[in-house]
Design an enzyme around this catalytic site. Structure first.
Site, short mmCIF file in Angstrom:
data_model
loop_
_atom_site.label_atom_id
_atom_site.label_comp_id
_atom_site.label_asym_id
_atom_site.label_seq_id
_atom_site.Cartn_x
_atom_site.Cartn_y
_atom_site.Cartn_z
N HIS A 121 7.11 55.08 54.89
CA HIS A 121 7.74 53.91 54.24
C HIS A 121 8.50 54.45 53.02
O HIS A 121 8.12 55.47 52.46
CB HIS A 121 6.60 52.98 53.80
CG HIS A 121 7.02 51.66 53.26
ND1 HIS A 121 7.46 51.51 51.97
CD2 HIS A 121 7.04 50.43 53.81
CE1 HIS A 121 7.72 50.23 51.76
NE2 HIS A 121 7.48 49.56 52.86
N LYS A 221 -1.93 42.87 51.68
CA LYS A 221 -1.89 43.15 53.13
C LYS A 221 -3.27 43.02 53.77
O LYS A 221 -3.47 43.38 54.92
CB LYS A 221 -1.33 44.56 53.37
CG LYS A 221 0.14 44.71 53.02
CD LYS A 221 0.63 46.08 53.38
CE LYS A 221 1.94 46.44 52.72
NZ LYS A 221 3.10 45.74 53.26
C1 LIG Z 1 3.10 52.11 55.15
C2 LIG Z 1 3.47 51.34 53.92
N1 LIG Z 1 3.46 51.95 52.73
C3 LIG Z 1 3.76 51.32 51.59
C4 LIG Z 1 4.12 50.00 51.60
C5 LIG Z 1 4.46 49.33 50.31
O1 LIG Z 1 3.54 48.34 50.01
P1 LIG Z 1 3.76 47.40 48.73
O2 LIG Z 1 5.04 46.68 48.97
O3 LIG Z 1 2.58 46.51 48.75
O4 LIG Z 1 3.82 48.30 47.56
C6 LIG Z 1 4.17 49.31 52.81
C7 LIG Z 1 4.59 47.90 52.85
O5 LIG Z 1 4.99 47.38 53.85
C8 LIG Z 1 3.83 49.99 54.00
O6 LIG Z 1 3.85 49.38 55.18
#
Ligand SMILES: Cc1ncc(COP(=O)(O)O)c(C=O)c1O
Length: 401
Positions: A121, A221
């Site tokens: 991500h 989440k």
């Molecule tokens: C694999 C992964 N990492 C990091 C994030 C980032 O999460 P946040 O937006 O809660 O910081 C996400 C969000 O979809 C994710 O799916």
């Protein structure tokens, strides 16, 4: 043991599903647990005062609720309370690590080599790039994917020996593939610093911290509130790391020339923390524990099996990573003619919420060879009937276009 239909129906009654939607965008954020929201309301109305600073009853009570939440969440992931740092979300946890660890390694070696993967991500890519802009001698490389879109184990073994820091997603938010402990175990056996982006792993799977030095995840989440994230860090490492954000509450002394940071975890918690949200998350974690992560895992596996079967029969769709093993209940797909946004908008007319686009994972989509995908991501409260509704809606779209 998988969850029964009755158990899932009972779980659904405890979750605030917006407007009776068929909500299949749990990878982005899940609906909230009613009892967690209620607990937060009670905190606000009965015990609210700033933490760690007042010597009056309300402040002491609020501090106790916050610190007990830290303990609860530590128990949930299998670590000591002082190894749990509260942040805003996974993104902030990873930014903290990128800044602090890069500075720590550079101070020791003069340079740092960070190994990521193409399935990350953006939250686990951009913070390292910002650290590279900010500090000198930062090198970043990416492990490629194999033909099945899993991490390429031979590319990993080739690159990992030169790395100082290995930061990998525990489960991809696009394919749902779970990375498996062997990657972290191998990196750790070579003495590397290991980081797991657990945003998509922690809500869905049991796991071990044995070969992981740092784990980042988000409350929103996993049925919890927004604005609260967690960073687990191995105590010996947290003690050595420089601070990230500075301000009140993270120092024991400040003079005109210098400051003295508190011990972890407090040295990484600057300013007024989202302490009510931490309490809400701890209630969500209690609920997930009571259902049992292995039951959730098995139920989602069965849902995924059914979804792959139903969606796999629709000729106008191409499913990515359409296998069952070692995967979260995520199905990403494209339509032969329609753009992912159009598909998602047509599904929305039937009150089915999916995500369309690149899901903050552009390098991963380049590897897929797709400019974007539609993603259906399931959680413990979704039902087989909801999978049917998704498949039926996609069939209707197929007939029309
Ligand atoms: C694999 C992964 N990492 C990091 C994030 C980032 O999460 P946040 O937006 O809660 O910081 C996400 C969000 O979809 C994710 O799916």
């Amino acid at each position: 043991m998988s969850l029964t239909k009755d158990q899932v129906n009972k779980i659904r009654k405890e979750i605030l599903i917006p407007d009776n939607y068929i909500f299949l965008d749990n990878g982005a954020s899940t609906p909230k647990l009613a009892s967690a929201v209620k607990a937060m309301e009670e905190f606000y109305s009965k015990s609210y005062a700033n933490i760690h600073r007042g010597v009056y009853r309300l402040s002491e009570e609020a501090t106790e609720l916050y610190e007990n939440s830290r303990k609860n969440i530590g128990e949930f992931i299998g670590c000591q309370p002082e190894e749990v740092i509260f942040t805003k979300n996974t993104t902030e946890s990873l930014n903290l690590l990128a800044d602090s660890l890069v500075r720590m390694v550079i101070a020791k070696k003069g340079k740092v080599y960070v190994l990521l993967s193409l399935s990350e991500h953006h939250s686990n890519i951009v913070p390292w790039m910002i650290a590279k802009e900010r500090y000198k001698n930062v090198e970043i490389d990416f492990v490629g994917l194999d033909n099945d879109l899993r991490l390429d184990a031979s590319d990993f073994r080739k690159k990992v020996s030169d790395a100082d820091i290995v930061s990998l997603t525990g489960a991809s938010n696009v394919t749902g593939f779970i990375i498996g402990h062997s990657f972290f175990e191998y990196a750790k056996s070579l003495g590397k610093i290991t980081i797991c982006d657990g945003a998509q792993l922690v809500p869905h799977h049991s796991f071990s911290l044995k070969h992981i030095d740092f784990l980042a995840f988000s409350g929103h989440k996993m049925l919890g509130p927004t604005g609260i994230g967690v960073l687990y860090g191995r105590k010996q490492m947290l003690e050595k790391m420089p601070c990230f954000l500075g301000g009140g509450e993270m120092v024991s002394e400040v003079s005109e020339r210098e400051y003295k940071a508190l011990e972890p975890p407090h040295k990484f918690e600057a300013g007024t923390m989202p302490f009510v949200e931490a309490y809400g998350l701890s209630k969500a974690v209690e609920f997930l524990s009571s259902v049992g992560l292995s039951n959730i895992e098995e139920y989602e596996h069965n849902l995924l099996e059914y979804a792959l079967k139903r969606l796999g029969d629709i000729k106008s769709l191409t499913l990515f990573a359409s296998c069952l093993d070692g995967k979260n209940a995520i199905v990403s797909f494209v339509h032969k003619k329609l753009h992912p946004h159009d598909i998602s908008a047509l599904l929305d007319r039937r009150k089915i919420a999916t995500r369309a686009g690149t899901h903050c994972a552009i390098p991963m989509h380049k590897a897929l060879g797709a400019p974007g995908t539609v993603r259906a991501s399931f959680y413990l409260y979704n039902t087989f009937e909801e999978v049917d509704a998704l498949a039926d809606a996609l069939r209707k779209i197929e007939r029309k276009y």
